[in-house]
Design a protein around this motif. Sequence first.
Motif, PDB file in Angstrom:
ATOM      1  N   ASN A 113       0.817  -1.203   0.000  1.00 12.77           N
ATOM      2  CA  ASN A 113       0.000   0.000   0.000  1.00 12.77           C
ATOM      3  C   ASN A 113       0.858   1.264   0.000  1.00 12.77           C
ATOM      4  O   ASN A 113       0.529   2.239  -0.655  1.00 12.77           O
ATOM      5  CB  ASN A 113      -0.941  -0.013   1.204  1.00 12.77           C
ATOM      6  CG  ASN A 113      -1.989   1.053   1.130  1.00 12.77           C
ATOM      7  OD1 ASN A 113      -2.387   1.449   0.047  1.00 12.77           O
ATOM      8  ND2 ASN A 113      -2.445   1.518   2.268  1.00 12.77           N
ATOM      9  N   TYR A 127       1.361   0.409  -4.665  1.00 15.75           N
ATOM     10  CA  TYR A 127       0.024   0.675  -5.186  1.00 15.75           C
ATOM     11  C   TYR A 127      -0.882   1.123  -4.046  1.00 15.75           C
ATOM     12  O   TYR A 127      -1.282   0.324  -3.203  1.00 15.75           O
ATOM     13  CB  TYR A 127      -0.541  -0.597  -5.841  1.00 15.75           C
ATOM     14  CG  TYR A 127      -1.905  -0.420  -6.448  1.00 15.75           C
ATOM     15  CD1 TYR A 127      -2.075   0.329  -7.603  1.00 15.75           C
ATOM     16  CD2 TYR A 127      -3.015  -1.005  -5.868  1.00 15.75           C
ATOM     17  CE1 TYR A 127      -3.326   0.492  -8.162  1.00 15.75           C
ATOM     18  CE2 TYR A 127      -4.269  -0.850  -6.415  1.00 15.75           C
ATOM     19  CZ  TYR A 127      -4.410  -0.103  -7.562  1.00 15.75           C
ATOM     20  OH  TYR A 127      -5.643   0.063  -8.107  1.00 15.75           O
ATOM     21  N   TYR A 128      -1.209   2.397  -4.036  1.00 12.51           N
ATOM     22  CA  TYR A 128      -2.086   2.925  -2.993  1.00 12.51           C
ATOM     23  C   TYR A 128      -3.537   2.757  -3.422  1.00 12.51           C
ATOM     24  O   TYR A 128      -3.928   3.161  -4.515  1.00 12.51           O
ATOM     25  CB  TYR A 128      -1.799   4.398  -2.737  1.00 12.51           C
ATOM     26  CG  TYR A 128      -2.720   4.992  -1.697  1.00 12.51           C
ATOM     27  CD1 TYR A 128      -2.506   4.739  -0.361  1.00 12.51           C
ATOM     28  CD2 TYR A 128      -3.812   5.760  -2.065  1.00 12.51           C
ATOM     29  CE1 TYR A 128      -3.348   5.247   0.605  1.00 12.51           C
ATOM     30  CE2 TYR A 128      -4.666   6.273  -1.107  1.00 12.51           C
ATOM     31  CZ  TYR A 128      -4.433   6.021   0.216  1.00 12.51           C
ATOM     32  OH  TYR A 128      -5.274   6.522   1.166  1.00 12.51           O
ATOM     33  N   ASP A 129      -4.321   2.148  -2.542  1.00 14.75           N
ATOM     34  CA  ASP A 129      -5.741   1.961  -2.809  1.00 14.75           C
ATOM     35  C   ASP A 129      -6.492   1.998  -1.483  1.00 14.75           C
ATOM     36  O   ASP A 129      -5.976   1.613  -0.441  1.00 14.75           O
ATOM     37  CB  ASP A 129      -5.974   0.618  -3.506  1.00 14.75           C
ATOM     38  CG  ASP A 129      -7.349   0.523  -4.140  1.00 14.75           C
ATOM     39  OD1 ASP A 129      -8.045   1.555  -4.226  1.00 14.75           O
ATOM     40  OD2 ASP A 129      -7.734  -0.585  -4.540  1.00 14.75           O
ATOM     41  N   ARG A 130      -7.707   2.496  -1.536  1.00 18.36           N
ATOM     42  CA  ARG A 130      -8.515   2.580  -0.307  1.00 18.36           C
ATOM     43  C   ARG A 130      -8.852   1.212   0.267  1.00 18.36           C
ATOM     44  O   ARG A 130      -8.951   1.047   1.478  1.00 18.36           O
ATOM     45  CB  ARG A 130      -9.825   3.319  -0.601  1.00 18.36           C
ATOM     46  CG  ARG A 130      -9.737   4.779  -0.343  1.00 18.36           C
ATOM     47  CD  ARG A 130     -11.088   5.363  -0.452  1.00 18.36           C
ATOM     48  NE  ARG A 130     -11.416   5.912   0.858  1.00 18.36           N
ATOM     49  CZ  ARG A 130     -12.426   6.692   1.072  1.00 18.36           C
ATOM     50  NH1 ARG A 130     -13.229   7.003   0.093  1.00 18.36           N
ATOM     51  NH2 ARG A 130     -12.655   7.166   2.265  1.00 18.36           N
ATOM     52  N   ILE A 131      -9.019   0.234  -0.590  1.00 22.10           N
ATOM     53  CA  ILE A 131      -9.340  -1.117  -0.128  1.00 22.10           C
ATOM     54  C   ILE A 131      -8.209  -1.661   0.748  1.00 22.10           C
ATOM     55  O   ILE A 131      -8.460  -2.279   1.780  1.00 22.10           O
ATOM     56  CB  ILE A 131      -9.592  -2.059  -1.327  1.00 22.10           C
ATOM     57  CG1 ILE A 131     -10.819  -1.610  -2.110  1.00 22.10           C
ATOM     58  CG2 ILE A 131      -9.755  -3.495  -0.871  1.00 22.10           C
ATOM     59  CD1 ILE A 131     -12.113  -1.696  -1.350  1.00 22.10           C
ATOM     60  N   THR A 134      -6.123   0.096   2.517  1.00 24.21           N
ATOM     61  CA  THR A 134      -6.156   0.835   3.775  1.00 24.21           C
ATOM     62  C   THR A 134      -7.243   0.297   4.700  1.00 24.21           C
ATOM     63  O   THR A 134      -7.020   0.133   5.909  1.00 24.21           O
ATOM     64  CB  THR A 134      -6.389   2.332   3.505  1.00 24.21           C
ATOM     65  OG1 THR A 134      -5.431   2.791   2.550  1.00 24.21           O
ATOM     66  CG2 THR A 134      -6.272   3.142   4.769  1.00 24.21           C
TER      67      THR A 134
END
Length: 76
Positions: free
Chosen positions: A34, A38-42, A44
């Motif tokens: 994360n 690859y940053y993603d809200r899921i 987090t």
Amino acid sequence: MSYRIYISDGYTGSIKLLIIAYLILFGIPLIAINELFYYDRIFTILITVTQILRYYIFTTFLIETKKTPSKNQQYL
């Protein structure tokens, strides 16, 4: 720490500690993915849920556990 207590097998309900160890093994690589790749809200949300679940299970283990009687008294 939870895996070490699970291995010593001196407490009742130590399966909770194994679940905590698996949650840690799931959460730490997810944090690295994360933050670095690859940053993603899921991710987090999954990280937050696993951390809350770990703390909850460990707290219930500490509150409800009892030391099992052993045949030989070994003190570490």
